[in-house]
Design a protein around this motif. Structure first.
Motif: not given
Length: 359
Positions: A264-287
């Motif tokens: 089911a997770s593999l079939r939810s790729e769009d939502a995965l991408r949004e969440r990962v992008d949000a975490l990557v943005a937070e990573r940049a902000r923290v750094a």
């Protein structure tokens, strides 16, 4: 009367115990756990429903072959079914790889500091761990790892991005390294954090494995996909290695719930991408926030950041805990801090600023 105890394998003497991230406190002020590289988001859309449905058949054994999941993975990554194997998280598959390749008298090479399970699974198998220090920039020293290869070397781990530093090995140097490793030595590209990579020079290990029979790629559903509690990972390797992984797997080790949730997770790729992008943005902000405070932060391509603190490591962890965030200290070396909820990241930055002012 002399008390006797069961005889255990001498290889277990001195094996380090895996230390999980310290849990957040309960019953007191709000505390955030940034110590285990967990995804702060709940399961992806549709995943919890499939997991609950699968729980209805807990009285039955799971599919030993993980057929539905392997079919999904084969289609997603354009690899043959015979090149896939599953396990209890990527660390479970890593242990299967050591069991399949290495025993007493054999050597396993890995960078250090890197994933703390490597020395454990190596020593449990009776093999000898060969730790190669990271460079001064906290990056894999591939030339030194090549120099460490002997006729006893059976397996090499390359953690990319590296845990706990978040640093990466780039394509040209990794390809050069792989081209010089003897063909009978297995190289394992541990890509548990690959979904968080935004550096275009970092290769996808699957591209490297295709024409290299001695390369195996590890992936997990624990990090980006947020299924850490279900323990499911997989390997992509050429058929002899994949077949060996299936032989060394714990029978029925991957539950039906985990398999259904992974599909089911593999079939939810769009939502995965949004969440990962949000975490990557937070990573940049923290750094950026840490850099603004005067910290030197290695460029991370994972879902965490690394601070070298030496003898002040435990002091720093204590300041963070009192501020309401639990980080992962490696005494005498530094701390790894998972990127979590924005509120948690803000508390961490405040704690880091407080500690910085005290230096």
């Amino acid at each position: 009367m002399t008390e006797k105890t069961p005889k255990l394998r001498p290889a277990l003497e001195g094996v380090p115990t895996y230390k999980p991230g310290k849990p957040a406190a309960t019953g007191g002020p709000v505390a955030y756990k940034l110590s285990s590289n967990e995804n702060p988001y709940p399961p992806l859309p549709g995943v919890l429903e499939k997991a609950v449905e699968a729980a209805g058949s807990l009285n039955r054994y799971p599919d030993l072959a993980s057929a539905a999941l392997l079919a999904e993975l084969a289609d997603r990554f354009s690899v043959p079914l015979s090149h896939l194997a599953t396990g209890t998280g990527s660390v479970g598959v890593a242990q299967q790889l050591v069991q399949a390749t290495s025993g007493p008298g054999d050597e396993v090479i890995y960078a250090w500091r890197s994933f703390e399970a490597y020395p454990i699974i190596t020593q449990v198998s009776g093999a000898t761990p060969v730790q190669v220090p990271l460079t001064g920039d906290d990056v894999h020293d591939l030339e030194a790892m090549l120099a460490a290869i002997t006729e006893r070397t059976r397996l090499i781990f390359v953690c990319n991005p590296n845990n706990p530093t978040g640093t990466v090995v780039h394509r040209a140097e990794l390809e050069s390294f792989l081209d010089r490793v003897p063909a009978d030595v297995l190289v394992v590209l541990d890509e548990a954090y690959i979904e968080f990579v935004r550096d275009a020079d970092v290769p996808d290990g699957l591209d490297l494995y295709r024409d290299r029979p001695n390369v195996c790629v590890l992936r997990t559903f624990s990090k980006a996909y947020g299924l850490a509690g279900l323990r499911i990972g997989f390997a992509v390797a050429h058929e002899p290695v994949a077949a060996a992984l299936r032989k060394t797997a714990v029978p029925f080790g991957v539950s039906h719930i985990a398999q259904e949730a992974a599909v089911a997770s593999l079939r939810s790729e769009d939502a995965l991408r949004e969440r990962v992008d949000a975490l990557v943005a937070e990573r940049a902000r923290v750094a950026q926030g840490l850099a603004g405070q005067g910290w030197t932060v290695p460029g991370s391509q994972a879902n965490f950041v690394w601070l070298r603190l030496g003898e002040r490591t435990l002091d720093f962890a204590g300041v963070c805990e009192r501020a309401g965030v639990i980080v992962r200290p490696f005494p005498g070396e530094g701390v790894r801090v998972t990127i979590g909820e924005r509120e948690a990241n803000d508390l961490f930055l405040e704690a880091a600023e407080t500690f910085r002012k005290e230096l």
